[in-house]
Design an enzyme around this catalytic site. Structure first.
Site, PDB file in Angstrom:
ATOM      1  N   ASP A 145       0.833  -1.036   0.017  1.00 42.27           N
ATOM      2  CA  ASP A 145      -0.574   0.082  -0.022  1.00 42.27           C
ATOM      3  C   ASP A 145       0.893   1.112  -0.036  1.00 42.27           C
ATOM      4  OD1 ASP A 145      -2.603   1.439   0.619  1.00 42.27           O
ATOM      5  OD2 ASP A 145      -2.412   1.634   2.501  1.00 42.27           O
ATOM      6  N   HIS A 158      -9.362   4.561  -0.446  1.00 45.80           N
ATOM      7  CA  HIS A 158      -8.853   4.605   0.139  1.00 45.80           C
ATOM      8  C   HIS A 158      -9.445   6.146   1.729  1.00 45.80           C
ATOM      9  CE1 HIS A 158      -4.532   3.588  -1.214  1.00 45.80           C
ATOM     10  NE2 HIS A 158      -5.796   3.573  -1.770  1.00 45.80           N
ATOM     11  N   ASN A 174      -9.252   0.734   1.709  1.00 49.71           N
ATOM     12  CA  ASN A 174      -8.336   0.640   2.542  1.00 49.71           C
ATOM     13  C   ASN A 174      -9.335   0.611   3.716  1.00 49.71           C
ATOM     14  OD1 ASN A 174      -7.503  -0.107  -0.555  1.00 49.71           O
ATOM     15  ND2 ASN A 174      -5.795   1.490   0.234  1.00 49.71           N
TER      16      ASN A 174
HETATM   17  P1  13P Z   1      -8.124   5.204   6.401  1.00 48.30           P
HETATM   18  O1  13P Z   1      -6.471   5.122   8.345  1.00 48.30           O
HETATM   19  O2  13P Z   1      -9.523   5.867   6.525  1.00 48.30           O
HETATM   20  O3  13P Z   1      -8.892   3.966   6.706  1.00 48.30           O
HETATM   21  O4  13P Z   1      -7.693   4.648   5.542  1.00 48.30           O
HETATM   22  C1  13P Z   1      -6.371   3.564   5.222  1.00 48.30           C
HETATM   23  C2  13P Z   1      -6.064   3.707   4.028  1.00 48.30           C
HETATM   24  O5  13P Z   1      -6.774   4.577   3.056  1.00 48.30           O
HETATM   25  C3  13P Z   1      -4.739   3.334   3.962  1.00 48.30           C
HETATM   26  O6  13P Z   1      -4.443   3.470   2.474  1.00 48.30           O
END
Ligand code: 13P
Length: 406
Positions: A82, A209, A231
């Site tokens: 990621d 995201h 995500n």
């Molecule tokens: P959050 O921490 O808001 O759940 O987002 C996670 C994310 O987008 C990781 O790539």
């Protein structure tokens, strides 16, 4: 067995109108909790490792646990880098076992984003690995990771998205349509009509995201408009933190007392999401749709027209050079144990995917090493590529479960 091709996994979600959770893991409790949730709800799942979190754990060590957890699962699992910052980090992630990578270049101007993304897609596709690109900008605080996503939200433009996907060949697109990373402050301004237009224009799985903090209805509308991967991190970090705070109220103050129940808290929150996003119950259907992720062993046995010292020096250089070629997982060099063996020496090079057979053969570093160092020494030899018949499931039953505290 069920490490699966992430492209097949997300195409199934896209086709059947649900979203797979891509949960960022930062410790073994996260791996255990998320896998427990996926097994309990029979859900496909993505275990994500965010480069911006690497300061908090040893990426290589955690990857061993992530890969083992995925191999022994009974539900389909993909392992994703990621917010990868460079082609170099994508190469490293693939070598450690990620079978999907994200390029985090959306904070750059469009042409630079295209250039950086192309570097990653070219490399990753030659290894059989799908790529997630991002266009527009999702700012904000990803749990404790504030400094990595500063700045203001930029919504994804439909026309740029079309050009970006065409030019880079990304498999999935992360869109910015009003979410922020981290804890939601106030109401998000979600632009559904823009998302709908992007979805109609591109027709590929879209990624959200900043998944933490939306309402049931918001998730549902986003998924109905093409979001197939969500995500999610901050809510899991908060559930863990809350549990640790509760534990501080009790008598035991040592490490295991403080983290007691953390994996279960993560499992509960991840399972809630899997039901909410419609992935619960999809494991068996998704498995039918996804190619299983089977590595390849590139095996060479040979005899050498040189003394053993020279052969060992050549092997050592080979291990150094070949292990850096994209898609190579490990390089083993060996001496035959039996004195009378027909072939005295071996290479066993593990590739992440059959696509690497060609890209490795044609890689300039492989060609230079083979022409200048290996072939002049290795005369008589046999070379064969073997694809794994089954990729790793050795447990008779799934063992991804949380050990309850006494
Ligand atoms: P959050 O921490 O808001 O759940 O987002 C996670 C994310 O987008 C990781 O790539």
């Amino acid at each position: 067995m069920p490490i699966v091709d992430m492209k097949g996994m997300l195409e199934h979600a896209y086709q059947y109108g649900y979203a797979v959770g891509a949960f960022d893991v930062v410790s073994l409790d996260f791996v255990t909790g998320i896998m427990t949730a996926a097994e309990r709800s029979r859900s496909p799942v993505i275990l994500s490792l965010a480069e911006s979190h690497f300061a908090h754990f040893d990426f290589e060590l955690l990857m061993s646990a992530v890969e083992r957890a995925a191999q022994r699962a009974t539900v389909p699992v993909a392992i994703h880098l990621d917010h990868g910052m460079s082609t170099k980090s994508a190469v490293q992630a693939i070598s450690l076992g990620c079978n999907g990578v994200m390029v985090d270049a959306s904070h750059h101007p469009f042409e630079e984003n295209v250039r950086l993304t192309l570097g990653v897609t070219g490399m990753a596709h030659s290894c059989g690995i799908p790529v997630e690109g991002e266009l527009g900008y999702v700012p904000g605080v990803e749990g404790e990771d504030a400094e990595h996503h500063p700045g203001d939200l930029v919504y994804t433009s439909v026309s740029e998205a079309k050009e970006y996907v065409q030019r880079t060949g990304v498999d999935f697109l992360a869109v910015s349509i009003g979410t922020v990373h981290g804890r939601m402050k106030g109401e998000p301004s979600l632009n559904y009509s823009r998302l709908e237009e992007i979805n109609k224009t591109l027709g590929i799985p879209l990624v959200l995201h900043g998944g933490t903090g939306l309402t049931d209805e918001q998730y549902s509308r986003l998924i109905n408009n093409g979001i197939s991967k969500i995500n999610y991190y901050t809510a899991l970090a908060d559930a863990s933190g809350k549990r640790v705070q509760q534990n501080t109220q009790s008598d035991g103050q040592g490490y295991t007392a403080l983290v007691d129940g953390v994996a279960e808290s993560i499992a509960d929150e991840a399972e809630r999401c899997m039901h909410l996003w419609g992935s619960a119950g999809q494991a068996d259907n998704a498995l039918k749709n996804c190619a299983s992720w089977a590595p390849v062993e590139h095996l060479i046995v040979y005899n050498a027209d040189a003394n053993e010292t020279k052969v060992h020096a050549m092997m050592s250089e080979g291990r150094r050079v070949l292990s850096q070629i994209p898609g190579v997982r490990t390089v083993f060099t060996g001496n035959a144990i039996q004195e009378g063996a027909q072939y005295r020496f071996s290479w066993l090079v593990r590739f992440c995917h059959p696509a690497v057979i060609d890209s490795y053969r044609d890689h300039p570093d492989h060609i230079a090493f083979a022409d200048n160092q290996f072939r002049p020494i290795a005369g008589d030899r046999i070379s064969i590529d073997y694809r794994a018949v089954e990729s790793g499931r050795t447990h008779s039953e799934n063992s991804a479960s949380i050990r309850k505290s006494a």
